[in-house]
Write a protein that holds these residues in place. Structure first.
Motif, PDB file in Angstrom:
ATOM      1  N   GLN A 299     -18.485   5.607   2.888  1.00 43.19           N
ATOM      2  CA  GLN A 299     -17.909   6.846   3.397  1.00 43.19           C
ATOM      3  C   GLN A 299     -16.436   6.989   2.964  1.00 43.19           C
ATOM      4  OE1 GLN A 299     -18.010   6.867   7.646  1.00 43.19           O
ATOM      5  NE2 GLN A 299     -17.424   9.009   7.823  1.00 43.19           N
ATOM      6  N   TYR A 300     -15.723   5.869   2.965  1.00 38.82           N
ATOM      7  CA  TYR A 300     -14.324   5.881   2.566  1.00 38.82           C
ATOM      8  C   TYR A 300     -14.130   4.993   1.352  1.00 38.82           C
ATOM      9  CZ  TYR A 300     -13.649   7.687   7.263  1.00 38.82           C
ATOM     10  OH  TYR A 300     -13.718   8.431   8.400  1.00 38.82           O
ATOM     11  N   ALA A 301     -13.361   5.461   0.383  1.00 32.51           N
ATOM     12  CA  ALA A 301     -13.113   4.650  -0.800  1.00 32.51           C
ATOM     13  C   ALA A 301     -11.694   4.099  -0.757  1.00 32.51           C
ATOM     14  CB  ALA A 301     -13.305   5.504  -2.041  1.00 32.51           C
ATOM     15  N   GLU A 302     -11.512   2.973  -1.449  1.00 37.57           N
ATOM     16  CA  GLU A 302     -10.196   2.363  -1.530  1.00 37.57           C
ATOM     17  C   GLU A 302      -9.596   2.766  -2.882  1.00 37.57           C
ATOM     18  OE1 GLU A 302      -7.373   1.122  -2.044  1.00 37.57           O
ATOM     19  OE2 GLU A 302      -7.715  -1.005  -2.352  1.00 37.57           O
ATOM     20  N   PRO A 303      -8.662   3.701  -2.896  1.00 33.18           N
ATOM     21  CA  PRO A 303      -8.202   4.261  -4.174  1.00 33.18           C
ATOM     22  C   PRO A 303      -7.535   3.254  -5.108  1.00 33.18           C
ATOM     23  CG  PRO A 303      -6.937   5.170  -2.316  1.00 33.18           C
ATOM     24  CD  PRO A 303      -8.019   4.336  -1.730  1.00 33.18           C
ATOM     25  N   ASN A 304      -6.819   2.267  -4.555  1.00 29.65           N
ATOM     26  CA  ASN A 304      -6.170   1.274  -5.416  1.00 29.65           C
ATOM     27  C   ASN A 304      -7.192   0.486  -6.215  1.00 29.65           C
ATOM     28  OD1 ASN A 304      -3.287   1.369  -4.719  1.00 29.65           O
ATOM     29  ND2 ASN A 304      -4.098   0.980  -2.671  1.00 29.65           N
TER      30      ASN A 304
ATOM     31  N   LEU B  39       0.824  -1.208   0.000  1.00 32.22           N
ATOM     32  CA  LEU B  39       0.000   0.000   0.000  1.00 32.22           C
ATOM     33  C   LEU B  39       0.857   1.257   0.000  1.00 32.22           C
ATOM     34  CD1 LEU B  39      -2.782  -0.914   2.580  1.00 32.22           C
ATOM     35  CD2 LEU B  39      -2.984  -0.873   0.104  1.00 32.22           C
TER      36      LEU B  39
ATOM     37  N   ILE C  58     -18.451  -2.111  -1.975  1.00 33.81           N
ATOM     38  CA  ILE C  58     -17.653  -2.203  -0.751  1.00 33.81           C
ATOM     39  C   ILE C  58     -16.502  -1.209  -0.783  1.00 33.81           C
ATOM     40  CG2 ILE C  58     -16.089  -3.708   0.570  1.00 33.81           C
ATOM     41  CD1 ILE C  58     -17.877  -6.066  -0.518  1.00 33.81           C
ATOM     42  N   PHE C  59     -15.754  -1.225  -1.889  1.00 35.99           N
ATOM     43  CA  PHE C  59     -14.526  -0.429  -1.943  1.00 35.99           C
ATOM     44  C   PHE C  59     -14.742   0.995  -2.456  1.00 35.99           C
ATOM     45  CE2 PHE C  59     -12.527  -4.778  -2.300  1.00 35.99           C
ATOM     46  CZ  PHE C  59     -11.949  -4.740  -1.042  1.00 35.99           C
TER      47      PHE C  59
END
Lengths: 286, 376
Positions: free
Chosen positions: B139-144, B93, B134-135
Motif C-alpha cells: 500500500q505504501y512504497a519507500e521512495p528512497n 530521511l 516489501i519496500f
C-alpha cells in the motif's frame, strides 16, 4: 481472514515526510491527559480520516509517536489528539501551546466498521484513554443515529478524576437514545457511581447479543476479558472489534516494529476483529 | 529480445563492462577482501575481486583460504549483502529547519548514486526481489529504496560450489540464477582454461554486450559452462524440507522447544544484520546544539533487541525465547502471510555469523521431528 474496512485517504505523497500542523487549542482533560486540536498550516491540505485511524505525531527535534485521532470524522482539517503523558515525546507534546507546530503523517490504519453495522445494536467498551480512538465512532454514530438500534457505551476509568471528556459524557448520558454507563476501579469521596472493572458492566448492559457489534479499546488485558465477557453474552466473534497497540516507527508497514504474528498493527490494524487475532491475544510475548 | 546469445569473456575482459558503466556515471560494487572476509564494496577493476580466494564456513565460523587457481568467484557469500546499497544501514530521511517560528521539512536520502552490482548470487537476487516487494509492493512504497533500485545494473554469477551453510536448494532460490539479472556469468576453470560465459537477461544487458564486441561463445564452451553450473545441485551439504513449515510454526508458538533452541542465543542481532532480507528499521530524531535544525535518521534495527518491542510500561518481548521465536517464525512463516513468500533465501549467513552457531536449518528439523512425535 476477514479484512477490516480500510481506505486510503492520505494526502501525503511521500508517506515518510510529515506535514506541518499547528495547535489551535489545548485542553487539560485529567491530571496527565490533554487534548490538542490541530489544523494544517498549508492551505489546500484536505485531511480526512476514518474513526479508529491514527497519526504519527512529531514534535520538532524530540521524536514521533503514533496517536489515535479523537475528533469528529465529519469535521475535516480540525483534528484532535487526546494524549497521555507517558514518555519523552508525549511529555513534550504536553508543553505545546496555541500556535505551536507539530509534524503529522497519516491518517494510517484500519477503522471501526461503522458502515457495516447499521440496524445493529452497538456496544462500545472503553478503558481509560481507550475512549479517545472510540470518540470519532461515537460522533459518527450519534450523527447518523437513525441507522443503528440500541447504542451503549460502557466506560471504565481508574478513578473519578481519570474520567475523560466529562462534560461530553454527561451530554451523551442525557440523550434518550444513548445508554451510557461509567465505572471506576477505585471510588473517591463523593463518587456515587459504579465501582469495579468495566467488564462487570457487560452482563447487565442492555443489548441483544445476537445482533450486536462491539467496539473495544483499552489496555490489552481489559480487551481480553471484555471479549470473553461479550462472548459469554453471546456476541459473535466476528462482531467484536479491538484496537491494538504496539511500538511503531513508520506507521506504514515498513519498519517491522508493530508485528503481531502475521499482522502489522499499523496497516492491517489497529482495529481487528476478535476472530482475526483470537489465536494470538491470549499468548504471551507475541 | 531476439534469441539469447552467449558470449565468451576472458576474466580481465570484465573490466570492459566496468569501464562501460563507469563512463556512464556508475560505481562498480563487488566482492573484495577486507579484514579477512569477503565484503561488498566499491571496486575499480577485476583485480579488486577476491582472485584465488575461497571461504570455509560452518556454524559460527568463517575463514578465508587460498585456492590453487585464480578463480574470480570461487567462494560463496560473506557478512555483507546488497541491501547495504539499496537499504543503507544509516540514512537521513529528511531535515527540518526552524525559520520565523515555523519549521520547514526537506526530503533527503538519495543523492543519485548509480551502481553496478558484480557477482550477485541466485539467493541474493531472491533477497533483492523480496525487498522489492516489501519496500515497493504494498500500500505504501519507500521512495528512497525505489530510486536506488531503479539505478542498479545486476551482473549475477551462478554458484558452482555451494558452501557448507548454503541451503538455497531447499528454499528454491538457487544455486542457478534464473531471474532478476541484467547479465549472468558462469565461471569455467578446467584443464588450464579460465573463462566466463555471459548471458544477458534484459535488453539493456544485451545492448551492453553487443556494443563491447565480445565474441560469441562456441557450443562447446556453452556446454562446458552448463555442465559445471549444473553439477552444483549435487554438491549441497545442507538440506531441509520446508514443506508445511509455515503452518507448523504458527501452530507451535507455545511449544516448549522454543526454550531449548534459543537457550544459547545471545540476542546479539548478528543474524539480522547479515540477513539479506531482514528489513526492520528504527528512526532517531535529532537536533543540532542550537535546536534550530532537526533530522530524522533511519537505522537498521533488530527484533533481538529489548527496545524493539518497547511500548510505554515496558518491552513486550522480554525473554530471549520470545525474540528468537519472533525472528524464526517471521523468516519461515508469517513472512509468507505478509509478502507471499518466505523471508529466507537459504544463504546461510545467519548460521555462519551466529557467534554461538545457532543453526536455523537444524532448528526446523528439530521442530519437524518434535511435531511428528506429537502426532503419532
Amino acid at each position: 481472514m476477514e479484512l477490516v474496512e480500510k481506505e486510503l485517504l492520505t494526502t501525503i505523497q511521500n508517506p515518510m515526510l510529515p506535514l506541518t500542523f499547528q495547535v489551535r487549542s489545548r485542553r487539560q482533560e485529567t491530571k496527565d491527559t490533554f487534548t490538542l486540536e490541530i489544523e494544517p498550516v498549508e492551505s489546500g491540505v484536505e485531511f480526512k480520516f476514518l474513526p479508529g485511524q491514527f497519526n504519527m505525531v512529531y514534535v520538532f527535534g524530540v521524536g514521533e509517536v503514533p496517536i489515535s485521532i479523537s475528533s469528529d470524522p465529519n469535521r475535516w482539517n480540525r483534528i484532535a489528539h487526546t494524549i497521555r503523558m507517558v514518555g519523552v515525546v508525549t511529555k513534550a507534546m504536553g508543553k505545546l501551546k496555541k500556535g505551536d507546530l507539530l509534524g503529522i503523517r497519516g491518517p494510517f490504519g484500519s477503522s471501526w466498521p461503522i458502515d457495516r453495522c447499521s440496524e445493529c445494536d452497538i456496544v462500545i467498551v472503553a478503558g481509560g484513554i481507550g475512549l479517545a480512538p472510540l470518540r470519532p465512532a461515537i460522533y459518527h454514530i450519534l450523527s447518523n443515529r437513525e441507522k443503528y438500534n440500541r447504542v451503549v457505551l460502557l466506560y471504565g476509568a481508574r478513578t473519578p478524576d481519570d474520567i475523560l471528556y466529562k462534560n461530553e459524557i454527561e451530554k451523551w448520558r442525557s440523550r434518550f437514545d444513548f445508554e451510557v454507563y461509567v465505572t471506576v476501579d477505585r471510588g473517591t469521596t463523593g463518587w456515587k457511581g459504579n465501582v469495579g472493572v468495566v467488564t462487570t458492566l457487560i452482563p447487565r448492559a442492555p443489548f441483544n447479543p445476537e445482533n450486536t457489534v462491539a467496539f473495544v479499546c483499552g489496555p490489552e488485558i481489559m480487551m481480553r476479558f471484555t471479549s470473553l465477557e461479550l462472548l459469554k453474552r453471546g456476541v459473535k466473534e466476528h462482531n467484536i472489534f479491538l484496537s491494538m497497540e504496539r511500538n511503531m516507527k513508520c506507521g506504514i508497514g515498513l519498519c517491522g516494529h508493530c508485528q503481531f504474528g502475521p499482522a502489522f498493527i499499523c496497516k492491517d490494524g489497529p482495529v481487528f476483529s476478535y476472530s482475526q487475532i483470537k489465536d494470538l491475544i491470549f499468548k504471551r510475548e507475541i | 529480445m531476439e534469441k539469447v546469445k552467449f558470449y565468451y569473456l576472458a576474466p580481465e575482459e570484465l573490466n570492459k563492462i566496468f569501464d562501460y558503466f563507469k563512463a556512464r556515471g556508475y560505481k562498480i560494487a563487488g566482492p573484495t577482501v577486507r579484514d579477512n572476509a569477503i565484503v561488498y564494496d566499491e571496486i575499480k577493476s577485476v583485480n579488486d575481486l577476491p582472485l584465488g580466494w575461497t571461504d570455509e564456513q560452518s556454524p559460527g565460523s568463517y575463514r578465508l583460504k587460498r585456492r590453487d587457481d585464480k578463480a574470480l568467484f570461487g567462494y560463496v557469500v560473506g557478512p555483507h549483502s546488497w541491501k547495504k546499497f539499496l537499504f543503507p544501514p544509516i540514512l537521513t530521511l529528511w531535515e527540518a529547519k526552524r525559520e520565523n517560528g515555523k519549521f520547514k521539512i526537506c526530503e533527503s536520502g538519495y543523492d543519485g548514486e548509480k551502481f553496478v552490482f558484480v557477482g550477485v548470487r541466485a539467493c541474493e537476487i531472491s533477497a533483492i526481489l523480496i525487498q522489492d516487494k516489501i519496500f515497493g509492493g504494498g500500500q505504501y512504497a519507500e521512495p528512497n529504496y525505489l530510486k536506488r533500485r531503479e539505478n542498479v545494473f545486476i551482473i549475477a554469477v551462478n554458484c558452482n560450489d555451494p558452501g557448507n551453510n548454503c541451503f538455497c536448494l531447499s528454499t528454491g532460490t538457487g544455486p542457478k540464477v534464473l531471474t532478476g539479472y541484467d547479465l549472468v556469468l558462469t565461471e569455467v576453470i578446467s584443464e588450464g582454461k579460465h573463462y566466463l560465459i555471459v548471458e544477458p537477461g534484459t535488453e539493456v544487458g544485451a545492448e551492453v554486450l553487443m556494443s563491447l564486441d565480445f565474441r560469441e561463445a562456441t557450443p562447446d564452451e556453452i556446454e562446458e559452462a552448463k555442465k559445471i553450473s549444473g553439477e552444483a545441485i549435487n554438491k549441497f551439504k545442507k538440506e531441509v524440507d520446508l514443506d508445511g513449515v509455515v503452518e507448523m510454526l504458527q501452530s507451535n508458538y507455545e511449544n516448549p522447544l522454543w526454550e531449548k533452541i534459543s537457550e544459547k542465543c545471545l540476542t546479539c542481532a548478528n543474524c539480522t544484520m547479515v540477513c539479506p532480507t531482514c528489513f526492520c528499521n528504527t528512526v532517531e530524531d535529532v537536533t543540532d546544539l542550537t535546536g534550530q535544525s532537526a533530522k530524522r535518521i533511519r537505522k537498521w534495527d533488530s527484533c533481538f533487541t529489548l527496545e524493539f518491542s518497547y511500548i510505554h510500561g515496558g518491552s513486550l518481548r522480554y525473554s530471549t525465547m520470545s525474540r528468537y521465536r519472533q525472528w524464526m517464525i517471521h523468516k519461515l512463516s508469517t513472512w509468507k502471510n505478509q509478502f507471499g513468500m518466505l523471508g529466507c533465501v537459504g544463504c546461510g549467513r545467519c548460521i555462519t555469523w551466529c557467534p554461538v552457531g545457532i543453526d536455523i536449518v537444524e532448528n526446523v528439523k528439530l521442530f519437524r521431528s518434535d511435531v511428528l512425535k506429537f502426532k503419532t
